[in-house]
Design a protein around this motif. Structure first.
Motif, PDB file in Angstrom:
ATOM      1  N   ARG A  31       0.820  -1.215   0.000  1.00  0.00           N
ATOM      2  CA  ARG A  31       0.000   0.000   0.000  1.00  0.00           C
ATOM      3  C   ARG A  31       0.855   1.267   0.000  1.00  0.00           C
ATOM      4  O   ARG A  31       0.514   2.246  -0.653  1.00  0.00           O
ATOM      5  N   LEU A  32       1.960   1.250   0.731  1.00  0.00           N
ATOM      6  CA  LEU A  32       2.859   2.412   0.702  1.00  0.00           C
ATOM      7  C   LEU A  32       3.470   2.568  -0.694  1.00  0.00           C
ATOM      8  O   LEU A  32       3.545   3.678  -1.226  1.00  0.00           O
ATOM      9  N   GLU A 125     -11.416  -0.290   3.971  1.00  0.00           N
ATOM     10  CA  GLU A 125     -11.516   1.093   4.446  1.00  0.00           C
ATOM     11  C   GLU A 125     -10.554   1.348   5.600  1.00  0.00           C
ATOM     12  O   GLU A 125      -9.954   2.418   5.704  1.00  0.00           O
ATOM     13  N   HIS A 126     -10.455   0.373   6.498  1.00  0.00           N
ATOM     14  CA  HIS A 126      -9.572   0.546   7.654  1.00  0.00           C
ATOM     15  C   HIS A 126      -8.106   0.573   7.216  1.00  0.00           C
ATOM     16  O   HIS A 126      -7.325   1.410   7.696  1.00  0.00           O
ATOM     17  N   LEU A 127      -7.717  -0.322   6.314  1.00  0.00           N
ATOM     18  CA  LEU A 127      -6.341  -0.325   5.830  1.00  0.00           C
ATOM     19  C   LEU A 127      -6.009   0.997   5.141  1.00  0.00           C
ATOM     20  O   LEU A 127      -4.916   1.535   5.317  1.00  0.00           O
ATOM     21  N   ASN A 128      -6.962   1.519   4.371  1.00  0.00           N
ATOM     22  CA  ASN A 128      -6.755   2.824   3.727  1.00  0.00           C
ATOM     23  C   ASN A 128      -6.562   3.923   4.768  1.00  0.00           C
ATOM     24  O   ASN A 128      -5.739   4.828   4.595  1.00  0.00           O
ATOM     25  N   GLU A 132      -3.339   6.223   5.243  1.00  0.00           N
ATOM     26  CA  GLU A 132      -3.528   7.673   5.222  1.00  0.00           C
ATOM     27  C   GLU A 132      -2.865   8.315   6.455  1.00  0.00           C
ATOM     28  O   GLU A 132      -2.214   9.353   6.349  1.00  0.00           O
ATOM     29  N   ASN A 133      -3.020   7.685   7.622  1.00  0.00           N
ATOM     30  CA  ASN A 133      -2.370   8.189   8.842  1.00  0.00           C
ATOM     31  C   ASN A 133      -0.848   8.187   8.702  1.00  0.00           C
ATOM     32  O   ASN A 133      -0.178   9.140   9.107  1.00  0.00           O
ATOM     33  N   ILE A 134      -0.307   7.125   8.118  1.00  0.00           N
ATOM     34  CA  ILE A 134       1.144   7.044   7.919  1.00  0.00           C
ATOM     35  C   ILE A 134       1.585   8.126   6.935  1.00  0.00           C
ATOM     36  O   ILE A 134       2.583   8.815   7.157  1.00  0.00           O
TER      37      ILE A 134
END
Length: 157
Positions: A31-32, A125-128, A132-134
């Motif tokens: 994801r990153l 949604e949670h993984l996104n 997003e927080n990172i």
């Protein structure tokens, strides 16, 4: 509750657990990378060989397994067999984790700490939201980001 497998089988099962390239690590890395972040993995010249190293941001991402690092969450339970051994092992891991965080900060590295319970079985949604927080943290000046709370939503089969 007694263990459902004999000690030899349990030992073999536990020794087969990976320390690098775990599923939670791979999920976060993919994801990153998809967001355009470039990184190196498990740099041996840094304390604890962090899971993900983002040199451009002077930042590392540590992804801890809840059992091995003693995270008090739904995925962690103290083993009933050989309790002295496991308490010593896990408490030693916790002490080393604290030293590793301290050493990284002293070297000027920014640290993000993620727990397996935040990733394992998480909805898209949670993984996104985690990514997003990172991403926001990487753009900010904060030296530390921890996402320690356990989510309550999991994928239902």
């Amino acid at each position: 509750m007694a263990d459902i497998v004999d000690p030899k089988t349990r030992s073999k099962m536990m020794s087969g657990i990976k320390g690098k390239n775990t599923k939670p690590e791979i999920v976060i890395r993919q994801r990153l990378h998809a967001r355009g972040y470039r990184f190196t993995l498990h740099r041996k010249d840094l304390p604890g060989s962090p899971d993900i190293v983002l040199p451009k941001y002077q930042a590392v991402v540590l992804i801890n397994g809840c059992f091995w690092h003693g995270h008090e969450c739904r995925l962690f339970k103290w083993p009933k067999t050989r309790p002295e051994f496991w308490r010593s092992k896990i408490e030693g891991n916790i002490r080393r984790d604290q030293q590793k965080l301290s050493d990284l900060k002293k070297m000027g590295w920014r640290v993000c700490l993620l727990w397996e319970c935040e990733i394992k079985g998480a909805r898209e949604e949670h993984l996104n939201e985690v990514i997003e927080n990172i991403s926001k943290w990487l753009s900010a000046e904060d030296s530390y980001l921890s996402i320690p709370h356990c989510r309550t939503q999991t994928i239902s089969n």
